[in-house]
Design a protein around this motif. Structure first.
Motif, PDB file in Angstrom:
ATOM      1  N   GLN A   5       0.841  -1.208   0.000  1.00  0.00           N
ATOM      2  CA  GLN A   5       0.000   0.000   0.000  1.00  0.00           C
ATOM      3  C   GLN A   5       0.875   1.257   0.000  1.00  0.00           C
ATOM      4  N   TYR A   6       1.931   1.205   0.768  1.00  0.00           N
ATOM      5  CA  TYR A   6       2.843   2.329   0.834  1.00  0.00           C
ATOM      6  C   TYR A   6       3.475   2.583  -0.542  1.00  0.00           C
ATOM      7  N   ILE A   7       3.916   1.512  -1.193  1.00  0.00           N
ATOM      8  CA  ILE A   7       4.504   1.629  -2.529  1.00  0.00           C
ATOM      9  C   ILE A   7       3.462   2.152  -3.522  1.00  0.00           C
ATOM     10  N   GLN A   8       2.222   1.665  -3.421  1.00  0.00           N
ATOM     11  CA  GLN A   8       1.153   2.112  -4.316  1.00  0.00           C
ATOM     12  C   GLN A   8       0.880   3.608  -4.135  1.00  0.00           C
ATOM     13  N   ARG A   9       0.857   4.078  -2.892  1.00  0.00           N
ATOM     14  CA  ARG A   9       0.641   5.505  -2.635  1.00  0.00           C
ATOM     15  C   ARG A   9       1.778   6.336  -3.221  1.00  0.00           C
ATOM     16  N   ILE A  10       3.001   5.842  -3.092  1.00  0.00           N
ATOM     17  CA  ILE A  10       4.145   6.553  -3.661  1.00  0.00           C
ATOM     18  C   ILE A  10       4.008   6.611  -5.181  1.00  0.00           C
ATOM     19  N   GLU A  11       3.622   5.512  -5.786  1.00  0.00           N
ATOM     20  CA  GLU A  11       3.446   5.488  -7.245  1.00  0.00           C
ATOM     21  C   GLU A  11       2.330   6.438  -7.680  1.00  0.00           C
ATOM     22  N   ASP A  12       1.239   6.488  -6.925  1.00  0.00           N
ATOM     23  CA  ASP A  12       0.137   7.387  -7.248  1.00  0.00           C
ATOM     24  C   ASP A  12       0.588   8.851  -7.158  1.00  0.00           C
ATOM     25  N   LYS A  13       1.314   9.155  -6.084  1.00  0.00           N
ATOM     26  CA  LYS A  13       1.821  10.519  -5.929  1.00  0.00           C
ATOM     27  C   LYS A  13       2.816  10.865  -7.031  1.00  0.00           C
ATOM     28  N   LEU A  14       3.622   9.899  -7.413  1.00  0.00           N
ATOM     29  CA  LEU A  14       4.574  10.119  -8.489  1.00  0.00           C
ATOM     30  C   LEU A  14       3.838  10.393  -9.803  1.00  0.00           C
ATOM     31  N   GLN A  15       2.778   9.667 -10.068  1.00  0.00           N
ATOM     32  CA  GLN A  15       1.976   9.883 -11.277  1.00  0.00           C
ATOM     33  C   GLN A  15       1.352  11.287 -11.251  1.00  0.00           C
ATOM     34  N   GLN A  16       0.872  11.693 -10.089  1.00  0.00           N
ATOM     35  CA  GLN A  16       0.297  13.035  -9.965  1.00  0.00           C
ATOM     36  C   GLN A  16       1.353  14.104 -10.236  1.00  0.00           C
ATOM     37  N   LEU A  17       2.541  13.884  -9.697  1.00  0.00           N
ATOM     38  CA  LEU A  17       3.628  14.833  -9.924  1.00  0.00           C
ATOM     39  C   LEU A  17       4.008  14.895 -11.406  1.00  0.00           C
ATOM     40  N   ILE A  18       4.027  13.752 -12.056  1.00  0.00           N
ATOM     41  CA  ILE A  18       4.354  13.716 -13.486  1.00  0.00           C
ATOM     42  C   ILE A  18       3.301  14.482 -14.282  1.00  0.00           C
ATOM     43  N   LYS A  19       2.024  14.290 -13.927  1.00  0.00           N
ATOM     44  CA  LYS A  19       0.956  15.025 -14.616  1.00  0.00           C
ATOM     45  C   LYS A  19       1.101  16.529 -14.387  1.00  0.00           C
ATOM     46  N   LYS A  20       1.400  16.929 -13.149  1.00  0.00           N
ATOM     47  CA  LYS A  20       1.589  18.354 -12.858  1.00  0.00           C
ATOM     48  C   LYS A  20       2.784  18.910 -13.630  1.00  0.00           C
ATOM     49  N   LEU A  21       3.854  18.141 -13.705  1.00  0.00           N
ATOM     50  CA  LEU A  21       5.031  18.569 -14.445  1.00  0.00           C
ATOM     51  C   LEU A  21       4.700  18.769 -15.916  1.00  0.00           C
ATOM     52  N   GLN A  22       3.981  17.804 -16.491  1.00  0.00           N
ATOM     53  CA  GLN A  22       3.611  17.924 -17.900  1.00  0.00           C
ATOM     54  C   GLN A  22       2.712  19.136 -18.137  1.00  0.00           C
ATOM     55  N   GLN A  23       1.775  19.368 -17.236  1.00  0.00           N
ATOM     56  CA  GLN A  23       0.896  20.528 -17.369  1.00  0.00           C
ATOM     57  C   GLN A  23       1.690  21.823 -17.241  1.00  0.00           C
ATOM     58  N   SER A  24       2.628  21.837 -16.294  1.00  0.00           N
ATOM     59  CA  SER A  24       3.466  23.024 -16.117  1.00  0.00           C
ATOM     60  C   SER A  24       4.331  23.271 -17.349  1.00  0.00           C
ATOM     61  N   GLN A  25       4.859  22.213 -17.933  1.00  0.00           N
ATOM     62  CA  GLN A  25       5.664  22.358 -19.136  1.00  0.00           C
ATOM     63  C   GLN A  25       4.821  22.878 -20.300  1.00  0.00           C
ATOM     64  N   ALA A  26       3.591  22.382 -20.426  1.00  0.00           N
ATOM     65  CA  ALA A  26       2.702  22.859 -21.485  1.00  0.00           C
ATOM     66  C   ALA A  26       2.352  24.327 -21.263  1.00  0.00           C
ATOM     67  N   ASP A  27       2.054  24.692 -20.027  1.00  0.00           N
ATOM     68  CA  ASP A  27       1.759  26.094 -19.706  1.00  0.00           C
ATOM     69  C   ASP A  27       2.964  26.980 -20.001  1.00  0.00           C
ATOM     70  N   ASN A  28       4.136  26.502 -19.630  1.00  0.00           N
ATOM     71  CA  ASN A  28       5.365  27.258 -19.861  1.00  0.00           C
ATOM     72  C   ASN A  28       5.586  27.491 -21.350  1.00  0.00           C
ATOM     73  N   ALA A  29       5.382  26.462 -22.161  1.00  0.00           N
ATOM     74  CA  ALA A  29       5.553  26.598 -23.609  1.00  0.00           C
ATOM     75  C   ALA A  29       4.555  27.607 -24.173  1.00  0.00           C
ATOM     76  N   MET A  30       3.309  27.546 -23.694  1.00  0.00           N
ATOM     77  CA  MET A  30       2.291  28.478 -24.164  1.00  0.00           C
ATOM     78  C   MET A  30       2.658  29.909 -23.780  1.00  0.00           C
ATOM     79  N   LEU A  31       3.126  30.095 -22.558  1.00  0.00           N
ATOM     80  CA  LEU A  31       3.509  31.425 -22.094  1.00  0.00           C
ATOM     81  C   LEU A  31       4.718  31.957 -22.857  1.00  0.00           C
ATOM     82  N   ARG A  32       5.658  31.081 -23.161  1.00  0.00           N
ATOM     83  CA  ARG A  32       6.812  31.506 -23.958  1.00  0.00           C
ATOM     84  C   ARG A  32       6.369  31.975 -25.341  1.00  0.00           C
TER      85      ARG A  32
END
Length: 101
Positions: A5-32
């Motif tokens: 369960q602990y590993i699963q929670r870490i993986e879920d949080k990691l997936q959320q972070l990856i999604k946030k990173l991708q969204q931030s990168q897309a926003d950054n490209a649009m702003l540039r």
């Protein structure tokens, strides 16, 4: 079980972070892209301003040659332009004299 369960929670949080990173990168490209568009618009506006300034100078010179100044500022400008023209004429006369000698 707790470890899985602990590993699963870490993986879920990691997936959320990856999604946030991708969204931030897309926003950054649009702003540039927007910044580049704004910079280009600014360059065009600056060129327009320079062009209009040049047209204004020519219009003011035209009013000097017409001789119908309406205020002190225009009279001062007229005197300044006439002085510059006289300086240019004197310089041309000097150059012609040097060429003739």
């Amino acid at each position: 079980m707790a470890l899985e369960q602990y590993i699963q929670r870490i993986e879920d949080k990691l997936q959320q972070l990856i999604k946030k990173l991708q969204q931030s990168q897309a926003d950054n490209a649009m702003l540039r892209e927007q910044v580049l568009e704004h910079q280009e618009a600014l360059r065009r506006q600056e060129a327009t301003i320079l062009s209009l300034d040049e047209k204004l100078k020519l219009a003011r010179i035209a009013t000097v040659t017409q001789g119908n100044g309406l205020n002190e500022e225009e009279d001062a400008f007229r005197k300044e332009v006439r002085g510059k023209i006289n300086d240019y004429i004197r310089e041309i006369d000097r150059c012609i004299a040097l060429l003739n000698s």
